[in-house]
Structures are given as C-alpha cells and as structure tokens.
Write a protein that holds these residues in place. Structure first.
Motif, mmCIF file in Angstrom:
data_model
loop_
_atom_site.group_PDB
_atom_site.id
_atom_site.type_symbol
_atom_site.label_atom_id
_atom_site.label_comp_id
_atom_site.label_asym_id
_atom_site.label_seq_id
_atom_site.Cartn_x
_atom_site.Cartn_y
_atom_site.Cartn_z
ATOM 1 N N ARG A 96 43.022 -21.499 39.459
ATOM 2 C CA ARG A 96 42.081 -20.791 40.329
ATOM 3 C C ARG A 96 42.387 -21.045 41.807
ATOM 4 N N GLU A 97 42.816 -22.265 42.105
ATOM 5 C CA GLU A 97 43.125 -22.614 43.491
ATOM 6 C C GLU A 97 44.325 -21.834 44.020
ATOM 7 N N LEU A 98 45.145 -21.318 43.108
ATOM 8 C CA LEU A 98 46.343 -20.557 43.484
ATOM 9 C C LEU A 98 46.167 -19.070 43.219
ATOM 10 N N THR A 99 44.908 -18.633 43.106
ATOM 11 C CA THR A 99 44.578 -17.250 42.744
ATOM 12 C C THR A 99 43.849 -16.544 43.877
ATOM 13 N N CYS A 100 44.102 -15.257 44.008
ATOM 14 C CA CYS A 100 43.256 -14.424 44.858
ATOM 15 C C CYS A 100 42.906 -13.164 44.076
ATOM 16 N N ILE A 145 50.378 5.033 50.212
ATOM 17 C CA ILE A 145 49.343 4.270 50.903
ATOM 18 C C ILE A 145 48.933 3.074 50.041
ATOM 19 N N VAL A 146 48.649 3.333 48.776
ATOM 20 C CA VAL A 146 48.274 2.253 47.866
ATOM 21 C C VAL A 146 49.424 1.262 47.714
ATOM 22 N N LEU A 147 50.630 1.769 47.535
ATOM 23 C CA LEU A 147 51.778 0.875 47.370
ATOM 24 C C LEU A 147 52.065 0.093 48.642
ATOM 25 N N GLY A 148 51.826 0.705 49.793
ATOM 26 C CA GLY A 148 51.993 -0.022 51.044
ATOM 27 C C GLY A 148 51.018 -1.173 51.160
ATOM 28 N N LEU A 149 49.782 -0.947 50.722
ATOM 29 C CA LEU A 149 48.799 -2.026 50.721
ATOM 30 C C LEU A 149 49.202 -3.126 49.744
ATOM 31 N N ILE A 150 49.725 -2.740 48.580
ATOM 32 C CA ILE A 150 50.168 -3.742 47.612
ATOM 33 C C ILE A 150 51.357 -4.532 48.161
ATOM 34 N N ARG A 151 52.235 -3.854 48.876
ATOM 35 C CA ARG A 151 53.352 -4.560 49.501
ATOM 36 C C ARG A 151 52.824 -5.624 50.465
ATOM 37 N N LYS A 152 51.797 -5.261 51.230
ATOM 38 C CA LYS A 152 51.207 -6.225 52.157
ATOM 39 C C LYS A 152 50.524 -7.355 51.395
ATOM 40 N N MET A 153 49.921 -7.040 50.243
ATOM 41 C CA MET A 153 49.324 -8.081 49.408
ATOM 42 C C MET A 153 50.384 -9.080 48.951
ATOM 43 N N CYS A 154 51.566 -8.569 48.580
ATOM 44 C CA CYS A 154 52.653 -9.458 48.161
ATOM 45 C C CYS A 154 53.062 -10.378 49.294
ATOM 46 N N GLU A 155 53.174 -9.819 50.484
ATOM 47 C CA GLU A 155 53.566 -10.612 51.646
ATOM 48 C C GLU A 155 52.529 -11.686 51.958
ATOM 49 N N CYS A 156 51.263 -11.292 52.006
ATOM 50 C CA CYS A 156 50.192 -12.246 52.332
ATOM 51 C C CYS A 156 50.055 -13.317 51.252
ATOM 52 N N SER A 157 50.148 -12.905 49.990
ATOM 53 C CA SER A 157 50.014 -13.858 48.894
ATOM 54 C C SER A 157 51.133 -14.891 48.925
ATOM 55 N N GLY A 158 52.364 -14.431 49.137
ATOM 56 C CA GLY A 158 53.484 -15.361 49.223
ATOM 57 C C GLY A 158 53.358 -16.292 50.408
ATOM 58 N N ARG A 159 52.934 -15.750 51.535
ATOM 59 C CA ARG A 159 52.775 -16.557 52.746
ATOM 60 C C ARG A 159 51.742 -17.669 52.567
ATOM 61 N N GLU A 160 50.716 -17.376 51.750
ATOM 62 C CA GLU A 160 49.656 -18.350 51.506
ATOM 63 C C GLU A 160 49.951 -19.246 50.297
ATOM 64 N N GLY A 161 51.095 -19.021 49.642
ATOM 65 C CA GLY A 161 51.457 -19.837 48.486
ATOM 66 C C GLY A 161 50.657 -19.518 47.244
ATOM 67 N N ILE A 163 49.837 -17.719 43.650
ATOM 68 C CA ILE A 163 50.686 -17.454 42.484
ATOM 69 C C ILE A 163 50.099 -16.390 41.559
ATOM 70 N N TYR A 164 48.772 -16.243 41.555
ATOM 71 C CA TYR A 164 48.116 -15.359 40.586
ATOM 72 C C TYR A 164 47.240 -14.320 41.277
ATOM 73 N N TRP A 165 47.121 -13.164 40.628
ATOM 74 C CA TRP A 165 46.211 -12.117 41.060
ATOM 75 C C TRP A 165 45.164 -11.843 39.991
ATOM 76 N N TYR A 166 43.958 -11.671 40.442
ATOM 77 C CA TYR A 166 42.853 -11.122 39.664
ATOM 78 C C TYR A 166 42.627 -9.703 40.186
ATOM 79 N N VAL A 167 42.294 -8.754 39.335
ATOM 80 C CA VAL A 167 41.920 -7.417 39.809
ATOM 81 C C VAL A 167 41.167 -6.678 38.715
ATOM 82 N N GLY A 168 40.164 -5.909 39.109
ATOM 83 C CA GLY A 168 39.501 -4.993 38.195
ATOM 84 C C GLY A 168 39.832 -3.586 38.643
ATOM 85 N N MET A 169 40.309 -2.736 37.734
ATOM 86 C CA MET A 169 40.716 -1.399 38.163
ATOM 87 C C MET A 169 40.507 -0.351 37.090
#
Length: 238
Positions: A96-100, A145-161, A163-169
């Motif tokens: 959980r500590e490594l999740t967003c 647009i959606v993929l661009g946001l996901i690309r930014k999510m990858c960048e931010c997630s990696g930068r913050e260390g 490892i895991y994603w939660y999502v409801g879709m």
C-alpha cells in the motif's frame, strides 16, 4: 505537431481551480455522478485532493485545461476505491505504501467526441469526432488525451518510486486501453459507482509492459530517482 501538453499542477498553483471546475463540469453537470449541492462553489473536490498529485492535459493553442486526473497516495484516509467498491484481495501495508490510485480522470466534453473518449464514463465505444477540432487534431491519434495523461502518470509514479496502481474504470475504457497494450487485472466485481465500474490493481511495469513507450517512461523515471542511467530505448519485458 504536438497539440497537447501534459503537466503536473501543484496544489499551490492557481490553475488548480481550473481542474476542479472541469471535474465539476464533467462529474456534476454532464454525468450527474456527484450532487451539485455537495459542491456549492462550482468546483468538484474532496479530502483526497490533499494527498494527491494533480495532472492536466492542456491544449497548447488556447492554453486551456481540457483533461485531468489525480494520483492518490496511501494515507490515513485509505484509498477511495476501497470505500466505494468491493475489493476481493487484501493489499499488504508494505504494498500500500508503494501504491497510488488513479482517480477523477476527466476530459472536456468537446474532446471526448474524439474516438473512444466517451468510454471513460459510459462503458461504450464511441467512434465519432468533434467538429470543433481541426482536421490535424482529429488525425493525431485515438485517445491521445487519455494516453497522454497515462504517460504523465507513468512519469510521476516512477519519480515517486511507486510500484502499484489502483483504478476503478468502465468496461469500455478497459477495452480501449488493452488495445494500447495496457493490461489491468481485476480485483473485484463490477459495481455501480459513477456508472458501472470495476476495481483493478497491479504492478505498473506489468500493466504497461506491452506498450514500449509507457514502459520506457516509467523505467526512466525510476532510474532517475535511483540515480541510474538507462539507455534511451528500453525493450518491452517478455
């Protein structure tokens, strides 16, 4: 030509109000997912925004925010997905500590008319296009647009260390993302929350491993955090 840019909007940035207004327009006015009386100032925000990173899609020509999403970190509040959906597996605290949690993905109505973007909310695949966009913009690619946001999510997630994603879709969005090489594992049944939604959880590198660009962005950000140099091109994991 790049018609959109994607950036993090700090909570201290005055433009954060634009994100909340866009969320209000989408989640309250257009889809009725949230009640207007709960957001009397015309902005859609909640307590989780305080422990979230906020991302924006901006149309360069007009400097207009036309899309947004947030990444919610683990906190004493827990994750909103666990309060609103049924999760069939226990996520250990160390994970959980490594999740967003990816949350409040919203795209302006004018730009959802681009191929597939209505699948964000109603679970259906839409194939029309908006007359308000230029021909070049319409040709710039399905769901960029959606993929661009996901690309930014990858960048931010990696930068913050992280490892895991939660999502409801919605089911339709999951189908569209699979077409782009993103594979999310369900961790519970579909429920009615902001429309039919199913919860997903997984390792970020596993989710994006079949999309070479997203995997590269994530791994580069992780490496930069660790002070390691990686080749510009990172092969897709097998």
């Amino acid at each position: 030509m790049d018609y959109f840019e994607f950036k993090e909007i700090k909570k201290s940035d005055p433009r954060i109000a634009e994100l909340f207004k866009l969320r209000y327009k989408v989640y309250v006015d257009e889809w009725g997912f949230e009640r207007a009386e709960d957001h009397p100032l015309g902005i859609e925000t909640d307590g989780f925004d305080l422990c979230a990173q906020h991302l924006a899609a901006i149309r360069r020509e007009t400097d207009t925010i036309i899309g947004t999403a947030r990444l919610i970190r683990c906190s004493a509040q827990g994750f909103p997905i666990e309060k609103n959906m049924q999760i069939d597996r226990l996520i250990p605290q160390e994970m959980r500590e490594l999740t967003c949690e990816i949350s409040r993905l919203a795209v302006s109505k004018d730009y959802r008319r681009r191929a597939g973007d209505n699948a964000l909310y109603d679970g259906k695949i839409f194939t029309g296009s908006s007359p308000r966009l230029t021909e070049d913009e319409r040709r710039s690619g399905e769901n960029d647009i959606v993929l661009g946001l996901i690309r930014k999510m990858c960048e931010c997630s990696g930068r913050e260390g992280l490892i895991y994603w939660y999502v409801g879709m919605a089911r339709g969005l999951n189908i569209l993302l699979k077409r782009k090489g993103l594979h999310f594992e369900p961790v519970g049944p579909e429920v009615d929350y902001h429309g039919p939604r199913r919860p997903y959880f997984g390792r970020i590198d596993e989710i994006v491993k079949n999309n070479a660009e997203l995997l590269n962005v994530y791994q580069q950000a992780l490496a930069h955090r660790a002070g390691v140099e990686l080749p510009t091109k990172v092969p897709v994991a097998v």
